[in-house]
Write a protein that holds these residues in place. Structure first.
Motif, PDB file in Angstrom:
ATOM      1  N   CYS A  16       0.735  -1.295  -0.005  1.00 25.04           N
ATOM      2  CA  CYS A  16       0.008   0.018  -0.123  1.00 25.04           C
ATOM      3  C   CYS A  16       0.859   1.200   0.077  1.00 25.04           C
ATOM      4  O   CYS A  16       0.278   2.519  -0.284  1.00 25.04           O
ATOM      5  CB  CYS A  16      -0.869   0.120   1.254  1.00 25.04           C
ATOM      6  N   ALA A  17       2.019   1.237   0.492  1.00 25.97           N
ATOM      7  CA  ALA A  17       3.041   2.361   0.402  1.00 25.97           C
ATOM      8  C   ALA A  17       2.480   3.475   1.602  1.00 25.97           C
ATOM      9  O   ALA A  17       2.945   4.719   1.476  1.00 25.97           O
ATOM     10  CB  ALA A  17       3.087   2.900  -1.046  1.00 25.97           C
ATOM     11  N   ALA A  18       1.894   3.138   2.538  1.00 26.25           N
ATOM     12  CA  ALA A  18       1.405   3.943   3.570  1.00 26.25           C
ATOM     13  C   ALA A  18       2.537   4.327   4.372  1.00 26.25           C
ATOM     14  O   ALA A  18       2.879   5.368   4.622  1.00 26.25           O
ATOM     15  CB  ALA A  18       0.188   3.493   4.659  1.00 26.25           C
ATOM     16  N   CYS A  19       3.636   3.616   4.409  1.00 25.31           N
ATOM     17  CA  CYS A  19       4.822   3.769   5.199  1.00 25.31           C
ATOM     18  C   CYS A  19       5.833   4.754   4.416  1.00 25.31           C
ATOM     19  O   CYS A  19       6.356   5.488   5.009  1.00 25.31           O
ATOM     20  CB  CYS A  19       5.602   2.477   5.533  1.00 25.31           C
ATOM     21  N   VAL A  20       5.684   4.902   2.950  1.00 26.61           N
ATOM     22  CA  VAL A  20       6.555   5.633   2.226  1.00 26.61           C
ATOM     23  C   VAL A  20       5.954   7.009   2.290  1.00 26.61           C
ATOM     24  O   VAL A  20       6.613   8.163   2.472  1.00 26.61           O
ATOM     25  CB  VAL A  20       6.391   5.145   0.813  1.00 26.61           C
ATOM     26  N   ILE A  21       4.534   7.151   2.313  1.00 24.77           N
ATOM     27  CA  ILE A  21       3.745   8.502   2.457  1.00 24.77           C
ATOM     28  C   ILE A  21       3.904   8.875   3.783  1.00 24.77           C
ATOM     29  O   ILE A  21       4.349  10.191   3.748  1.00 24.77           O
ATOM     30  CB  ILE A  21       2.333   8.281   1.926  1.00 24.77           C
ATOM     31  N   ALA A  22       3.857   8.455   4.797  1.00 23.32           N
ATOM     32  CA  ALA A  22       4.090   8.732   6.261  1.00 23.32           C
ATOM     33  C   ALA A  22       5.418   9.281   6.446  1.00 23.32           C
ATOM     34  O   ALA A  22       5.531  10.334   7.075  1.00 23.32           O
ATOM     35  CB  ALA A  22       3.499   7.524   7.242  1.00 23.32           C
ATOM     36  N   CYS A  23       6.218   8.714   6.115  1.00 18.83           N
ATOM     37  CA  CYS A  23       7.794   9.194   6.261  1.00 18.83           C
ATOM     38  C   CYS A  23       8.017  10.478   5.447  1.00 18.83           C
ATOM     39  O   CYS A  23       8.519  11.418   6.155  1.00 18.83           O
ATOM     40  CB  CYS A  23       8.503   8.187   5.722  1.00 18.83           C
ATOM     41  N   LYS A  24       7.490  10.643   4.342  1.00 17.42           N
ATOM     42  CA  LYS A  24       7.575  11.640   3.653  1.00 17.42           C
ATOM     43  C   LYS A  24       6.861  12.950   4.268  1.00 17.42           C
ATOM     44  O   LYS A  24       7.364  13.981   4.454  1.00 17.42           O
ATOM     45  CB  LYS A  24       7.139  11.688   2.216  1.00 17.42           C
ATOM     46  N   GLU A  25       5.469  12.677   4.866  1.00 18.62           N
ATOM     47  CA  GLU A  25       4.911  13.618   5.233  1.00 18.62           C
ATOM     48  C   GLU A  25       5.415  13.787   6.902  1.00 18.62           C
ATOM     49  O   GLU A  25       5.552  15.056   7.021  1.00 18.62           O
ATOM     50  CB  GLU A  25       3.320  13.149   5.610  1.00 18.62           C
ATOM     51  N   GLU A  26       6.149  12.817   7.509  1.00 22.53           N
ATOM     52  CA  GLU A  26       6.453  13.424   8.627  1.00 22.53           C
ATOM     53  C   GLU A  26       7.696  14.123   8.723  1.00 22.53           C
ATOM     54  O   GLU A  26       8.064  15.320   9.760  1.00 22.53           O
ATOM     55  CB  GLU A  26       6.674  11.857   9.413  1.00 22.53           C
ATOM     56  N   LYS A  27       8.526  13.850   7.628  1.00 23.00           N
ATOM     57  CA  LYS A  27       9.770  14.694   7.576  1.00 23.00           C
ATOM     58  C   LYS A  27       9.707  15.998   6.616  1.00 23.00           C
ATOM     59  O   LYS A  27      10.621  16.748   6.402  1.00 23.00           O
ATOM     60  CB  LYS A  27      10.909  13.870   6.873  1.00 23.00           C
ATOM     61  N   GLN A  28       8.361  16.142   6.187  1.00 25.84           N
ATOM     62  CA  GLN A  28       8.271  17.148   5.145  1.00 25.84           C
ATOM     63  C   GLN A  28       9.223  17.447   4.161  1.00 25.84           C
ATOM     64  O   GLN A  28       9.905  18.473   4.172  1.00 25.84           O
ATOM     65  CB  GLN A  28       7.963  18.750   6.058  1.00 25.84           C
ATOM     66  N   LEU A  29       9.484  16.342   3.409  1.00 25.27           N
ATOM     67  CA  LEU A  29      10.587  16.264   2.486  1.00 25.27           C
ATOM     68  C   LEU A  29      10.067  16.918   1.092  1.00 25.27           C
ATOM     69  O   LEU A  29       8.945  17.064   0.806  1.00 25.27           O
ATOM     70  CB  LEU A  29      10.863  14.993   2.205  1.00 25.27           C
ATOM     71  N   PRO A  30      11.026  17.634   0.574  1.00 31.06           N
ATOM     72  CA  PRO A  30      11.007  18.259  -0.761  1.00 31.06           C
ATOM     73  C   PRO A  30      10.565  17.415  -1.718  1.00 31.06           C
ATOM     74  O   PRO A  30      10.919  15.926  -1.683  1.00 31.06           O
ATOM     75  CB  PRO A  30      12.406  18.763  -1.213  1.00 31.06           C
ATOM     76  N   ASP A  31      10.169  17.756  -2.893  1.00 28.86           N
ATOM     77  CA  ASP A  31       9.868  16.965  -4.199  1.00 28.86           C
ATOM     78  C   ASP A  31      11.127  16.108  -4.382  1.00 28.86           C
ATOM     79  O   ASP A  31      12.172  16.790  -4.309  1.00 28.86           O
ATOM     80  CB  ASP A  31       9.562  17.716  -5.212  1.00 28.86           C
ATOM     81  N   GLY A  32      10.814  14.860  -4.723  1.00 31.12           N
ATOM     82  CA  GLY A  32      12.004  13.978  -5.206  1.00 31.12           C
ATOM     83  C   GLY A  32      12.622  13.098  -4.209  1.00 31.12           C
ATOM     84  O   GLY A  32      13.558  12.312  -4.409  1.00 31.12           O
ATOM     85  N   VAL A  33      12.412  13.653  -2.867  1.00 24.93           N
ATOM     86  CA  VAL A  33      13.193  13.062  -1.857  1.00 24.93           C
ATOM     87  C   VAL A  33      12.420  11.875  -1.111  1.00 24.93           C
ATOM     88  O   VAL A  33      11.343  12.413  -0.577  1.00 24.93           O
ATOM     89  CB  VAL A  33      13.621  13.965  -0.780  1.00 24.93           C
ATOM     90  N   TRP A  34      12.692  10.601  -1.088  1.00 29.26           N
ATOM     91  CA  TRP A  34      12.217   9.720  -0.598  1.00 29.26           C
ATOM     92  C   TRP A  34      12.961   9.065   0.422  1.00 29.26           C
ATOM     93  O   TRP A  34      14.080   8.822   0.136  1.00 29.26           O
ATOM     94  CB  TRP A  34      11.581   8.974  -1.501  1.00 29.26           C
ATOM     95  N   LEU A  35      12.764   8.943   1.917  1.00 27.61           N
ATOM     96  CA  LEU A  35      13.806   8.316   3.023  1.00 27.61           C
ATOM     97  C   LEU A  35      13.425   6.948   3.084  1.00 27.61           C
ATOM     98  O   LEU A  35      14.118   5.967   3.483  1.00 27.61           O
ATOM     99  CB  LEU A  35      13.576   9.050   3.982  1.00 27.61           C
ATOM    100  N   ARG A  36      12.113   6.615   2.638  1.00 28.62           N
ATOM    101  CA  ARG A  36      11.414   5.121   2.643  1.00 28.62           C
ATOM    102  C   ARG A  36      10.942   4.658   1.191  1.00 28.62           C
ATOM    103  O   ARG A  36      10.385   5.779   0.698  1.00 28.62           O
ATOM    104  CB  ARG A  36      10.454   4.913   3.603  1.00 28.62           C
ATOM    105  N   ARG A  37      11.353   3.811   0.510  1.00 28.29           N
ATOM    106  CA  ARG A  37      11.165   3.379  -0.579  1.00 28.29           C
ATOM    107  C   ARG A  37      10.381   2.071  -0.713  1.00 28.29           C
ATOM    108  O   ARG A  37      10.712   1.160   0.278  1.00 28.29           O
ATOM    109  CB  ARG A  37      12.158   3.599  -1.769  1.00 28.29           C
ATOM    110  N   ARG A  38       9.407   1.897  -1.706  1.00 27.31           N
ATOM    111  CA  ARG A  38       8.762   0.698  -1.880  1.00 27.31           C
ATOM    112  C   ARG A  38       9.043   0.115  -3.417  1.00 27.31           C
ATOM    113  O   ARG A  38       9.232   0.881  -4.389  1.00 27.31           O
ATOM    114  CB  ARG A  38       7.294   1.034  -1.921  1.00 27.31           C
TER     115      ARG A  38
END
Length: 183
Positions: A16-38
């Motif tokens: 589902c990639a909920a973990c990927v999205i939650a990480c991006k939102e938690e860290k307020q990451l800029p476009d193109g930056v992903w700290l967890r990937r699926r």
């Protein structure tokens, strides 16, 4: 202090990639930056999500020319984002492709296991957001004891299904429960 690490349970992950999205939102990451990937293997309908493995022998730490990386007493590999000069040596050195370069800032970001959440007694955002309970976090010795067969089998499965690099490269603090384990 105990070394911390993650479990990824391929037998529970539905992709589902909920973990990927939650990480991006938690860290307020800029476009193109992903700290967890699926990643997925469509031929077997299996999934793998990864953040930093907080390795015993972190390649990112070894190659950083400005010493922006260090290991905490709990074993987490932390990056001082302000020291980063954007050279991307860490990006190239990490066999798991974890550090993520922000073109807009010309700096690299890396998972810190949600240090702010941990300080409040909470689990990392990826763990909290997973509806299937496919990600766990804690003392790696305890997690390895919980899934003793997966310690070796999971790395073999991940290598076969996703071309996961050999754990001998950096000794990641990660347990992967393979899809076929029946967990």
């Amino acid at each position: 202090m105990k070394q911390l690490g993650f479990v990824f349970n391929g037998a529970r992950c539905n992709g589902c990639a909920a973990c990927v999205i939650a990480c991006k939102e938690e860290k307020q990451l800029p476009d193109g930056v992903w700290l967890r990937r699926r990643v997925e293997n469509p031929s077997t309908m299996s999934f793998l999500t990864l953040g930093c493995n907080h390795c015993d022998d972190p390649a990112c730490l070894k190659v950083c020319p400005v010493k922006a990386y260090h290991k905490e007493a709990n074993g987490l590999v932390i990056q001082d984002h302000h020291k980063c000069i954007g050279c991307q040596a860490c990006v190239g050195a990490c066999p798991y492709h974890v550090p993520s370069f922000a073109k807009s800032e010309k700096k690299v970001y890396k998972c810190d296991a949600c240090q702010v959440r941990l300080a409040k007694g909470e689990v990392p955002a990826c763990v909290a957001s997973c509806p299937m309970g496919a990600i766990e976090f804690g003392a790696i010795d305890e997690l390895r004891a919980k899934y003793p067969e997966a310690v070796e089998q999971g790395m073999v499965w991940a290598a076969k299904e996703f071309h996961f690099p050999s754990p001998q490269l950096t000794h990641p603090n990660l347990v992967i429960v393979p899809l076929s384990s029946g967990e």
